[in-house]
Design a protein around this motif. Structure first.
Motif, PDB file in Angstrom:
ATOM      1  N   PHE A 166       0.703  -1.108   0.054  1.00  0.00           N
ATOM      2  CA  PHE A 166       0.017  -0.116  -0.036  1.00  0.00           C
ATOM      3  C   PHE A 166       0.939   1.226   0.061  1.00  0.00           C
ATOM      4  O   PHE A 166       0.429   2.210   0.685  1.00  0.00           O
ATOM      5  N   GLY A 167       2.049   1.131  -0.790  1.00  0.00           N
ATOM      6  CA  GLY A 167       2.557   2.230  -0.895  1.00  0.00           C
ATOM      7  C   GLY A 167       3.315   2.947   0.213  1.00  0.00           C
ATOM      8  O   GLY A 167       3.769   4.132   0.449  1.00  0.00           O
ATOM      9  N   GLY A 168       3.681   2.155   1.257  1.00  0.00           N
ATOM     10  CA  GLY A 168       4.282   2.492   2.495  1.00  0.00           C
ATOM     11  C   GLY A 168       3.245   2.949   3.398  1.00  0.00           C
ATOM     12  O   GLY A 168       3.701   3.446   4.585  1.00  0.00           O
ATOM     13  N   GLN A 169       2.083   2.964   3.494  1.00  0.00           N
ATOM     14  CA  GLN A 169       1.067   3.290   4.221  1.00  0.00           C
ATOM     15  C   GLN A 169       0.966   2.588   5.451  1.00  0.00           C
ATOM     16  O   GLN A 169       0.919   1.242   5.204  1.00  0.00           O
ATOM     17  N   VAL A 170       0.595   3.075   6.548  1.00  0.00           N
ATOM     18  CA  VAL A 170       0.202   2.299   7.675  1.00  0.00           C
ATOM     19  C   VAL A 170      -1.198   2.137   7.763  1.00  0.00           C
ATOM     20  O   VAL A 170      -1.924   3.248   8.141  1.00  0.00           O
ATOM     21  N   THR A 171      -1.779   1.171   7.146  1.00  0.00           N
ATOM     22  CA  THR A 171      -3.265   0.924   6.832  1.00  0.00           C
ATOM     23  C   THR A 171      -3.940   0.965   7.984  1.00  0.00           C
ATOM     24  O   THR A 171      -5.233   1.230   8.196  1.00  0.00           O
ATOM     25  N   THR A 172      -3.307   0.271   9.240  1.00  0.00           N
ATOM     26  CA  THR A 172      -3.888   0.185  10.521  1.00  0.00           C
ATOM     27  C   THR A 172      -4.677   1.411  10.991  1.00  0.00           C
ATOM     28  O   THR A 172      -5.774   1.234  11.529  1.00  0.00           O
ATOM     29  N   ASP A 173      -4.118   2.351  10.869  1.00  0.00           N
ATOM     30  CA  ASP A 173      -4.859   3.904  11.375  1.00  0.00           C
ATOM     31  C   ASP A 173      -6.180   4.013  10.277  1.00  0.00           C
ATOM     32  O   ASP A 173      -7.077   4.693  11.314  1.00  0.00           O
ATOM     33  N   VAL A 174      -6.261   3.718   9.478  1.00  0.00           N
ATOM     34  CA  VAL A 174      -7.596   3.873   8.612  1.00  0.00           C
ATOM     35  C   VAL A 174      -8.650   2.990   9.034  1.00  0.00           C
ATOM     36  O   VAL A 174      -9.964   3.410   9.493  1.00  0.00           O
ATOM     37  N   PHE A 175      -8.369   1.806   9.495  1.00  0.00           N
ATOM     38  CA  PHE A 175      -9.340   0.746  10.171  1.00  0.00           C
ATOM     39  C   PHE A 175      -9.726   1.183  11.620  1.00  0.00           C
ATOM     40  O   PHE A 175     -10.675   0.959  12.019  1.00  0.00           O
ATOM     41  N   LYS A 176      -8.569   1.567  12.388  1.00  0.00           N
ATOM     42  CA  LYS A 176      -8.722   1.958  13.987  1.00  0.00           C
ATOM     43  C   LYS A 176      -9.960   3.392  13.879  1.00  0.00           C
ATOM     44  O   LYS A 176     -10.780   3.009  14.442  1.00  0.00           O
ATOM     45  N   THR A 177      -9.741   4.096  13.030  1.00  0.00           N
ATOM     46  CA  THR A 177     -10.640   5.180  12.738  1.00  0.00           C
ATOM     47  C   THR A 177     -12.141   4.683  12.433  1.00  0.00           C
ATOM     48  O   THR A 177     -13.140   5.151  13.190  1.00  0.00           O
ATOM     49  N   ALA A 178     -12.138   3.864  11.561  1.00  0.00           N
ATOM     50  CA  ALA A 178     -13.401   3.237  11.467  1.00  0.00           C
ATOM     51  C   ALA A 178     -14.053   2.317  12.418  1.00  0.00           C
ATOM     52  O   ALA A 178     -15.331   2.500  12.749  1.00  0.00           O
TER      53      ALA A 178
END
Length: 423
Positions: A358-370
């Motif tokens: 994912f281009g070096g993104q920390v995807t966890t942060d998106v799902f945590k907010t969700a």
């Protein structure tokens, strides 16, 4: 991360097994898990991290923990042992789609609120705990994982269309469904790519964003509610605006579209990352994740429960507490991709690593907010049966050109028939 299986896509199970309804709490006392016998645990492939299970055996030597990994149809096997009053495990996993069924048989399970763990409940999302809570407040399961949703998108295709690619900018441009569809029209005009995999996908995601589903907890039919009509109309609009590819999620056609860029936007849960990585490895580095249009929904996520027949409930809850602690949930995430239900687990190093896919993104942060903004809603044990006619009729609109108004009327009539038969 291991490949995730289609088990997460399964809708609510609705197999009716009348015999279990007659099984009483007293009839199920004793048996496996008594104080002088081994502690037994049932799970399924990918239900828990293998190393976490192994470490639990070492951590609790006196429990003589025996772990059985059974097939995906855990519900039917549990029904069988409960009905036969023999072979009931001390601890068992229950899939999220099966929890509405077992909530009707809550006396077969231990209420966690009687086990002195109130101080630990704050670490789990309230909306997920609600899924395992009876109308009178009994909590029969603790969540092992959750499935908060997000918008996945290919940055290269969006850039080619002259659209924003930064996660915050994409979220701002697609914050509502109408914004999202306008975004999709620009995308299609510039590249020919589709915004949505299917009308069913739009319908189910909008339904997941609401505070009601197909029936209320007090026994009211909601198939004709504003929430269902909103989900229907949104799906119809997506199709009428030419944004729907009309393919089956997870199919070979889906994989081809994800790889060739004709389906560069996807709405999926956290575990969807595994499906994408296994089906489109050559697109690594081209994806980002951001908030889903219209707000979050949840897809998937399971529970651990303690049957009422378990003799040593205190030991059982200690084992569950260990399996679900922050570090072990993080380990399970790295081994099988189950997104942690524990808020504390999200700050573990394993979940804060940049993801090259994912281009070096920390995807966890998106799902945590969700997860933090998830609506609380009740799911009926026959929710899937009630929803099925709407999915069928949306398919008829999409593939056969059926008139949407007639399709709605037919779906509603069929759902009402299902409701009447269930009484």
């Amino acid at each position: 991360m291991m490949t995730l299986t289609p088990r997460h896509r399964r809708a609510l199970g609705t197999v009716a097994v009348a015999a279990i309804a007659a099984v009483s709490l007293s009839a199920c006392s004793g048996g496996a898990g008594s104080s002088d016998g081994p502690m037994t645990l049932w799970t399924w492939p990918g239900g828990l991290g293998e190393s976490v299970v192994d470490s639990a055996k070492t951590e609790f030597p006196d429990a003589k923990l025996e772990v059985t990994t059974i097939g995906d149809d855990v519900k039917q096997k549990l029904v069988t042992v409960f009905t036969g009053r023999s072979g009931i495990p001390s601890i068992t996993g229950i899939k999220g789609e099966d929890m509405p069924y077992f909530l009707q048989q809550a006396d077969l399970f231990t209420d966690f609120k009687t086990l002195g763990i109130d101080d630990k409940l704050a670490d789990f999302p309230a909306w997920k705990l609600a899924e395992a809570t009876t109308a009178d407040g009994k909590l029969i399961g603790l969540p092992t994982d959750i499935g908060p949703t997000a918008l996945y998108y290919r940055t290269d295709v969006l850039a080619a269309a002259g659209l924003p690619t930064d996660p915050a900018a994409v979220a701002a441009a697609t914050s509502t469904w109408d914004d999202y569809f306008a975004f999709g029209e620009k995308l299609k005009a510039a590249t020919g790519a589709y915004l949505e995999v299917s009308m069913e996908d739009v319908f189910t995601k909008v339904m997941g964003q609401g505070e009601t589903k197909m029936a209320s907890q007090d026994g009211q039919f909601l198939g004709d509610s504003a929430q269902v009509k909103k989900a229907w109309d949104t799906a119809i609009e997506a199709n009428q605006r030419g944004l729907v590819a009309g393919i089956q999620d997870g199919s070979p056609d889906w994989a081809a579209a994800v790889n060739n860029g004709s389906l560069p936007t996807l709405l999926g849960a956290a575990w969807y990352q595994g499906d994408m990585k296994s089906n489109a490895p050559d697109t690594s580095g081209k994806w980002n994740v951001t908030a889903m249009p219209g707000g979050p929904a949840n897809i998937g996520g399971s529970f651990l429960t303690i049957p009422a027949s378990t003799g040593n409930k205190e030991e059982a809850v200690k084992i569950i507490d260990y399996l679900l602690d922050a570090e072990n949930q993080a380990t399970t995430y790295t081994e099988v991709g189950n997104f942690p239900s524990s808020t504390a687990a999200l700050s573990q190093p394993a979940l804060q690593q940049p993801d090259a896919f994912f281009g070096g993104q920390v995807t966890t942060d998106v799902f945590k907010t969700a997860s933090e903004n998830m609506p609380i809603s009740y799911t009926s044990p026959i929710d899937n049966e009630l929803q099925a006619p709407f999915i069928t009729e949306l398919t008829n609109v999409q593939s056969q050109g059926k008139d949407p108004k007639q399709a709605w009327n037919d779906a509603l009539a069929a759902a009402q028939q299902v409701w009447e038969r269930s009484k």
